[in-house]
Motif scaffolding. Structure first.
Motif, PDB file in Angstrom:
ATOM      1  N   PHE A  64       0.809  -1.284  -0.044  1.00 52.87           N
ATOM      2  CA  PHE A  64       0.090   0.063   0.033  1.00 52.87           C
ATOM      3  C   PHE A  64       0.685   1.248  -0.102  1.00 52.87           C
ATOM      4  N   ARG A  65       0.837   1.958  -1.130  1.00 49.76           N
ATOM      5  CA  ARG A  65       1.734   3.087  -1.339  1.00 49.76           C
ATOM      6  C   ARG A  65       0.756   4.296  -1.032  1.00 49.76           C
ATOM      7  N   ALA A  66       1.069   5.376  -0.003  1.00 54.11           N
ATOM      8  CA  ALA A  66       0.206   6.421   0.241  1.00 54.11           C
ATOM      9  C   ALA A  66       0.048   7.091  -1.088  1.00 54.11           C
ATOM     10  N   SER A  67      -0.937   7.952  -1.327  1.00 55.42           N
ATOM     11  CA  SER A  67      -1.195   8.354  -2.519  1.00 55.42           C
ATOM     12  C   SER A  67      -2.534   9.443  -2.089  1.00 55.42           C
ATOM     13  N   HIS A  68      -2.965  10.027  -3.368  1.00 53.91           N
ATOM     14  CA  HIS A  68      -3.969  10.855  -3.038  1.00 53.91           C
ATOM     15  C   HIS A  68      -5.145  10.901  -4.103  1.00 53.91           C
ATOM     16  N   PHE A  69      -6.250  10.684  -3.344  1.00 52.00           N
ATOM     17  CA  PHE A  69      -7.579  10.669  -4.381  1.00 52.00           C
ATOM     18  C   PHE A  69      -8.327  11.712  -3.668  1.00 52.00           C
ATOM     19  N   PRO A  70      -9.167  12.715  -4.244  1.00 53.73           N
ATOM     20  CA  PRO A  70      -9.971  13.559  -3.580  1.00 53.73           C
ATOM     21  C   PRO A  70     -11.396  12.826  -2.651  1.00 53.73           C
ATOM     22  N   PHE A  71     -11.495  11.752  -3.258  1.00 51.91           N
ATOM     23  CA  PHE A  71     -12.814  10.878  -2.673  1.00 51.91           C
ATOM     24  C   PHE A  71     -12.358   9.900  -1.346  1.00 51.91           C
ATOM     25  N   THR A  72     -11.053   9.830  -1.379  1.00 47.06           N
ATOM     26  CA  THR A  72     -10.508   9.097  -0.048  1.00 47.06           C
ATOM     27  C   THR A  72      -9.758   9.758   0.802  1.00 47.06           C
ATOM     28  N   GLU A  73      -9.668   9.243   2.116  1.00 45.27           N
ATOM     29  CA  GLU A  73      -8.741   9.967   3.051  1.00 45.27           C
ATOM     30  C   GLU A  73      -8.560   8.864   4.103  1.00 45.27           C
ATOM     31  N   PRO A  74      -7.377   8.311   4.302  1.00 39.95           N
ATOM     32  CA  PRO A  74      -6.270   8.118   3.428  1.00 39.95           C
ATOM     33  C   PRO A  74      -6.524   7.655   2.140  1.00 39.95           C
TER      34      PRO A  74
ATOM     35  N   SER B 146      -7.164   2.994  -4.099  1.00 36.27           N
ATOM     36  CA  SER B 146      -8.233   2.760  -2.901  1.00 36.27           C
ATOM     37  C   SER B 146      -7.991   3.762  -1.800  1.00 36.27           C
ATOM     38  N   GLY B 147      -8.856   3.457  -0.822  1.00 36.39           N
ATOM     39  CA  GLY B 147      -8.627   4.366   0.406  1.00 36.39           C
ATOM     40  C   GLY B 147      -9.970   4.312   1.335  1.00 36.39           C
ATOM     41  N   MET B 148      -9.818   5.006   2.369  1.00 40.55           N
ATOM     42  CA  MET B 148     -11.106   5.144   3.306  1.00 40.55           C
ATOM     43  C   MET B 148     -12.099   6.307   2.693  1.00 40.55           C
ATOM     44  N   VAL B 149     -13.376   6.067   2.545  1.00 41.55           N
ATOM     45  CA  VAL B 149     -14.387   7.001   1.934  1.00 41.55           C
ATOM     46  C   VAL B 149     -14.018   8.317   2.395  1.00 41.55           C
ATOM     47  N   HIS B 150     -14.208   9.327   1.901  1.00 37.00           N
ATOM     48  CA  HIS B 150     -14.028  10.636   2.447  1.00 37.00           C
ATOM     49  C   HIS B 150     -15.157  10.970   3.094  1.00 37.00           C
ATOM     50  N   PRO B 151     -15.260  11.549   4.137  1.00 34.78           N
ATOM     51  CA  PRO B 151     -16.374  12.042   5.086  1.00 34.78           C
ATOM     52  C   PRO B 151     -17.480  12.779   4.065  1.00 34.78           C
ATOM     53  N   LYS B 152     -16.629  13.702   3.075  1.00 32.59           N
ATOM     54  CA  LYS B 152     -17.666  14.511   2.380  1.00 32.59           C
ATOM     55  C   LYS B 152     -18.478  13.616   1.224  1.00 32.59           C
ATOM     56  N   VAL B 153     -17.766  12.553   1.055  1.00 32.86           N
ATOM     57  CA  VAL B 153     -18.680  11.539  -0.245  1.00 32.86           C
ATOM     58  C   VAL B 153     -19.751  10.793   0.435  1.00 32.86           C
ATOM     59  N   LEU B 154     -19.310  10.398   1.965  1.00 37.72           N
ATOM     60  CA  LEU B 154     -20.447   9.781   2.691  1.00 37.72           C
ATOM     61  C   LEU B 154     -21.522  10.871   2.483  1.00 37.72           C
ATOM     62  N   ALA B 155     -21.468  11.740   3.243  1.00 35.03           N
ATOM     63  CA  ALA B 155     -22.415  12.973   3.354  1.00 35.03           C
ATOM     64  C   ALA B 155     -23.179  12.945   1.977  1.00 35.03           C
ATOM     65  N   ALA B 156     -22.394  13.163   0.794  1.00 35.88           N
ATOM     66  CA  ALA B 156     -23.058  13.384  -0.497  1.00 35.88           C
ATOM     67  C   ALA B 156     -23.945  12.146  -1.010  1.00 35.88           C
ATOM     68  N   GLY B 157     -23.724  11.185  -0.276  1.00 38.84           N
ATOM     69  CA  GLY B 157     -24.601   9.884  -0.407  1.00 38.84           C
ATOM     70  C   GLY B 157     -25.808   9.681   0.599  1.00 38.84           C
ATOM     71  N   GLY B 158     -25.628  10.712   1.463  1.00 35.94           N
ATOM     72  CA  GLY B 158     -26.808  10.682   2.712  1.00 35.94           C
ATOM     73  C   GLY B 158     -26.528   9.852   3.704  1.00 35.94           C
ATOM     74  N   ILE B 159     -25.190   9.477   3.865  1.00 37.27           N
ATOM     75  CA  ILE B 159     -24.983   8.546   4.836  1.00 37.27           C
ATOM     76  C   ILE B 159     -23.986   9.538   6.060  1.00 37.27           C
ATOM     77  N   ASP B 160     -24.368   9.331   7.331  1.00 42.27           N
ATOM     78  CA  ASP B 160     -23.810  10.072   8.396  1.00 42.27           C
ATOM     79  C   ASP B 160     -22.420   9.571   8.635  1.00 42.27           C
ATOM     80  N   PRO B 161     -21.309  10.643   8.292  1.00 44.77           N
ATOM     81  CA  PRO B 161     -19.967  10.264   8.325  1.00 44.77           C
ATOM     82  C   PRO B 161     -19.468  10.017   9.813  1.00 44.77           C
ATOM     83  N   GLU B 162     -20.306  10.505  10.860  1.00 41.65           N
ATOM     84  CA  GLU B 162     -19.847  10.332  12.093  1.00 41.65           C
ATOM     85  C   GLU B 162     -20.393   8.807  12.735  1.00 41.65           C
TER      86      GLU B 162
END
Ligand code: DAH
Length: 357
Positions: free
Chosen positions: A248-258, A287-303
């Motif tokens: 797993f190599r650290a990278s950047h995608f706007p929709f995942t963090e990390p 790949s990555g962990m879904v960004h909280p903003k993406v979860l929210a855009a899908g109507g899912i509570d990122p908390e």
């Protein structure tokens, strides 16, 4: 009367079809038929004459009518016979071999990927290939002026003057299906989404249309560890090896963090790929962990929920697994290529069958 009888009985016997038979019927016993006219003459006869001619004419009429009915049945039987003879089919003949189609490697690999993830409890989700720029970008945390938009070489749909629908694009990745699915089903989510995507690019490893498979898992207490396990299981099943090692190599995608790009340990021996051994690393997906903003855009509570996601090129892993050197040939529809790299349609990929041919 005997003459009349012989004439019509033989005409009936000679009638070749129903239309001919009907004209014989009209000529004999129709309103103006010869037999009918004769019957009308009965009125002018003496009662004695009538007593012999009447029954004889009636008998003649009946004989003609039943001869017509019999001939009609015979003609229908002959027509059926002829149909049965012409439509006869020997279902025990061997199937024709030439001209047999094959499954395209993209279809084959899509089936393989689907079988592997289905075994881990993933459902298949789909989304439109022409999507709004909101689903393709904004909802995935790629706002208007984000450089990722420019990097994608997006095909924008033409808009007529005065068209105020939201702008549409040919989706540049399968990631918009993440948000569409979250909206539709809410959490938890466990899906893959295989399908065609588009970018304005063309060389040995890029074509304007290609295929990706997206993965998305959303639930409580989801971590990168789940992502890693799922991907390792996938790689082992897909490449049919006991052991696989991922980096797993650290990278950047706007929709995942990390975010991480995932490399597979491999070796190349005379152009032959070996997975799970050697000193080379080959990038296979993002790949990555879904960004909280993406979860929210899908109507899912990122908390309350977390998720992991990944995106992988189907054509690319097809090339790797089956040793296909040039991506462009995938879409040339060259029959020789399709026969060489195609798969027989009856070989459904299954996990127990080892997936490979
Ligand atoms: N959508 C990315 C692309 O097309 C691939 C990708 C990367 C998808 C990371 C993901 C992810 O779901 O988490 O390049």
């Amino acid at each position: 009367m005997q003459e009349l009888r012989d004439k019509y009985i033989s005409a009936i016997a000679e009638a070749e079809d129903e239309a001919a038979l009907e004209s014989v019927r009209l000529a004999a016993v129709g309103k103006k038929g010869e037999v009918s006219l004769k019957m009308r003459e009965l009125g002018k006869m003496t009662p004695e004459e009538r007593q012999t001619v009447g029954p004889a004419l009636n008998a003649l009429k009946e004989e003609v009518n039943s001869a017509i009915a019999a001939r009609k049945t015979a003609l229908a039987d002959a027509a059926l016979e002829e149909r049965l003879r012409a439509e006869w089919l020997d279902v025990t003949l061997p199937a024709r071999r030439r001209g047999q189609g094959t499954l395209h490697p993209v279809s084959q690999v899509t089936e393989e990927v689907t079988a592997i993830f289905a075994d881990m409890g993933f459902a298949v989700a789909e989304g439109p290939r022409v999507d709004t720029d909101w689903y393709n970008f904004d909802a995935l945390n790629i706002p208007s002026h984000h450089p990722a938009r420019a990097e994608m070489d997006t095909f924008y749909m033409h808009r007529a003057e005065g068209d105020n629908r939201p702008p549409h694009v040919l989706r540049t990745h399968t990631s918009p299906v993440q948000v569409r699915t979250m909206e539709k089903t809410g959490a938890p989510v466990r899906i893959i989404c295989p399908g065609g995507v588009y970018r304005a690019d063309y060389d040995q490893t890029h074509t304007p249309m290609f295929h990706q498979v997206e993965g998305l898992v959303v639930d409580k207490d989801i971590s990168m560890a789940h992502l890693k396990w799922v991907l390792e299981e996938f790689v082992k099943a897909f490449f049919n090896v006991e052991h696989a090692e991922l980096r797993f190599r650290a990278s950047h995608f706007p929709f995942t963090e990390p975010s991480a790009e995932v490399d597979l340990r491999c070796s190349w021996d005379k152009g032959q790929l070996k997975v799970g051994e050697g000193d080379d690393w080959m990038e296979i997906l993002g790949s990555g962990m879904v960004h909280p903003k993406v979860l929210a855009a899908g109507g899912i509570d990122p908390e309350a929920y977390q998720g992991f996601a990944f995106g992988m090129g189907i054509d690319r892993i097809a090339m790797l697994k089956y040793g296909i050197p040039d991506l462009r040939a995938f879409f040339d529809s060259d029959l020789r290529w399709l026969r060489h790299y195609g798969f027989t349609a009856l070989d459904q990929p299954t996990l127990h069958g080892g997936l490979a041919r």
